[in-house]
Structure formats: structure tokens, C-alpha cells
Design an enzyme around this catalytic site. Structure first.
Site, PDB file in Angstrom:
ATOM      1  N   LYS A  78    -118.514  11.335  82.760  1.00 17.65           N
ATOM      2  CA  LYS A  78    -117.338  10.710  83.902  1.00 17.65           C
ATOM      3  C   LYS A  78    -117.460  11.635  84.990  1.00 17.65           C
ATOM      4  CE  LYS A  78    -114.170   7.900  84.968  1.00 17.65           C
ATOM      5  NZ  LYS A  78    -113.475   8.466  85.896  1.00 17.65           N
ATOM      6  N   GLU A 106    -119.643   7.538  92.514  1.00 15.37           N
ATOM      7  CA  GLU A 106    -118.704   6.499  92.861  1.00 15.37           C
ATOM      8  C   GLU A 106    -118.141   6.872  94.530  1.00 15.37           C
ATOM      9  OE1 GLU A 106    -113.877   6.499  92.298  1.00 15.37           O
ATOM     10  OE2 GLU A 106    -115.015   5.831  90.271  1.00 15.37           O
TER      11      GLU A 106
END
Length: 304
Positions: free
Chosen positions: A173, A180
Site C-alpha cells: 500500500k 498514486e
């Protein structure tokens, strides 16, 4: 399955609601009595403390307690684990669904009596209806025991997987968030050139066209389209301040330790930090600011 959920903010409530919708029984607790009451109104069984939550969960050697933490990363996780510690046994499973640092997750897994799963969660509040993407680290038997819950909280069986041992879920993550940052920066720079360039363009129209069949179509690009539709091509009063940065910083630090070059992610992180300097705002940063609202419902910084 019976699941205890501790932490009933935006993300925690989604975990509760999706589990209830899938037919699971939920015992819910939050430091906010109002948040706990709202979860009870939705169909969860309310607990008035961590100890009470543990007492309400079905235990025993055969099944054990299943507890999902959705509290802020850092001290709040350790404080909650300290409250849980007297009530945990080796048959129990604890899931940390927040954005903890992977090394902290390894430490907690080693110190916790129960099986500990670190669960990277992507999708944000905007994914309440469709479900999250879950990246999970920890013991395989514990992961398998929670698969029905993961199926409910994620987009389905394809929306979650065990990444590897303890820490790997939050590690994946962390890198996800670095990617991102870079994607948001790339879209921001492209639309900045279109906005400042040769033609007077309707950027909502550009984004909509790209979202239909173009190589660069994505959910982030759909959120660009939404931003231009709701704020206008010039993004109205959206400021160029871009909040956040911790997970991107962790990604860059890890890259330095592993001697892996991540120039694009590093530059995206630098741009995010640069947005906090008192200077004329960049369009790309303003779009990144608005995109964070799109997927995470983070507050939009606006110009005075």
C-alpha cells in the site's frame, strides 16, 4: 461471521456497512458515542468499550475473535492494541486496516498474542458502494479465516489478496500511494499545459473524451472530469495546496535504502511539498488538490 470493528470514521463505517450488507454480524465501538450509536442504528451491535466489544464477540478455541481496527495510524493503533491485549488469545485475529508504516506492522505482529494482519486499503470513501482494494500481509491461516469478510469489504474475491508475511500488505500500500502521487502529478501537468497552452479548451470535454477508449483512461482521469465539471475549466477557487505526503515520503525513503531510483515519484512528492510555499499557484497542484477530494473526500483547500 461475527466481526468486531473498532474505529467508526468514514472508512470504519464502510467496513461495518459492507459487512452488514453481506450478512455478517458486527459489534462496533468508537470513542465517539454518537458514531457508535449511528452504527447501531445501521444494524450493528454497539459496545461501550474495547473490553465490552471483546466480551460480546464469540470466542473459544475453535473460532476465536475477529477484530478489525480502522483507527488513525501511529499512536492510536498502539493504544487500541494495549486496550485489546488482556482480551486476546492466539486463536484470535486482528486486522489493521489503516495506513500504518510496514515496519510498525511487523513490530505489532511480533508483539501481539493474536494473529495480526496488516491490511492496506485503497479506494477511499468514494468506493463505499463498489468496495475497496485490500492488500493484506500476515499469516496465511489468519487471512483464510477472514476471507468472507474481505470478500464483503473489497470489490469481491478479486479485490483482495495476501501479499506475503507480516508488513507486506502495508508495504504494498505504501508503494501504491507513491504511484498514486506520480499519476496525479502526470495528469496535473498534462492538464496544466492544456489550460495554459495554445487553445481555449474545455477540459471537462478533454477528460471525457480521454476516458472513452484512450490509453490513459482511469478512475483518476474520471475524477479529473468530475473536477472540471463541478469547478469549471479554470478550477474556480481551488487552491494549489496539496495536503498529505507521509506515505509518499515512506516510499522514497525505502527506495533510497534499497538503492532503487524512483525519479518520478520523488518529483511528485517534491511538488506536493512545494505546494506549501507562498508563491503563485500552479494549475497541476490545484488539480491534485481537487483529486484528493474525489477519491478520499479530503477537504478541498480553497483560495481566500
Amino acid at each position: 461471521m461475527q466481526l468486531g470493528v473498532i474505529g467508526l470514521g468514514r472508512m470504519g463505517r464502510i467496513v461495518v456497512d459492507r459487512c452488514l450488507d453481506a450478512g455478517h454480524a458486527v459489534v462496533a465501538f468508537d470513542l465517539s458515542a454518537e458514531a457508535t450509536a449511528r452504527a447501531e442504528e445501521a444494524g450493528a451491535e454497539a459496545a461501550d468499550s474495547v473490553a465490552d466489544l471483546c466480551e460480546r464477540l464469540e470466542g473459544g478455541v475453535e473460532n476465536g475473535k475477529r477484530i478489525w481496527l480502522m483507527v488513525p495510524a501511529g499512536e492510536a493503533v498502539d493504544a487500541t492494541l494495549a486496550d485489546l491485549e488482556p482480551h486476546l488469545e492466539s486463536e484470535d485475529v486482528v486486522v489493521d486496516g489503516g495506513n500504518s508504516h510496514f515496519e510498525e506492522s511487523v513490530r505489532r505482529a511480533e508483539a501481539t498474542e493474536a494473529a495480526y494482519l496488516d491490511c492496506g486499503t485503497s479506494g477511499g470513501p468514494a468506493s463505499a458502494e463498489s468496495g475497496f482494494s485490500l492488500m493484506i500481509g500476515g499469516p496465511e491461516p489468519a487471512y483464510e479465516a477472514l476471507e468472507p469478510v474481505f470478500d464483503a469489504v473489497a470489490t469481491g474475491p478479486a479485490g483482495h489478496d495476501r501479499m506475503g508475511p507480516s508488513g507486506s500488505g502495508h508495504y504494498v500500500k505504501m508503494v501504491h500511494n507513491g504511484v498514486e502521487y506520480a499519476l496525479m502529478q502526470a495528469y496535473g501537468e498534462g492538464f496544466e499545459l492544456l489550460h495554459e497552452g495554445r487553445y481555449d479548451l474545455d477540459l471537462e470535454s478533454v477528460a471525457r473524451t480521454w476516458n472513452n477508449g484512450a490509453v490513459i483512461r482511469s478512475w483518476l482521469l474520471e475524477l479529473c472530469e468530475e473536477a472540471f465539471r463541478e469547478e469549471g475549466t479554470d478550477l474556480g477557487d481551488v487552491d494549489d495546496y496539496v495536503a498529505g505526503g507521509s506515505t509518499g515520503t515512506w516510499t522514497v525513503r525505502e527506495a533510497l535504502e534499497q538503492e532503487i531510483a524512483l525519479p518520478i515519484i520523488y518529483q511528485a512528492l517534491s511538488e506536493r511539498f512545494g505546494s506549501r510555499a507562498p508563491e503563485e499557484g500552479r494549475f497541476s497542484r490545484r488539480l491534485s488538490n481537487r483529486l484528493r477530494y474525489g477519491f478520499g473526500r479530503h477537504e478541498i483547500a480553497r483560495r481566500d
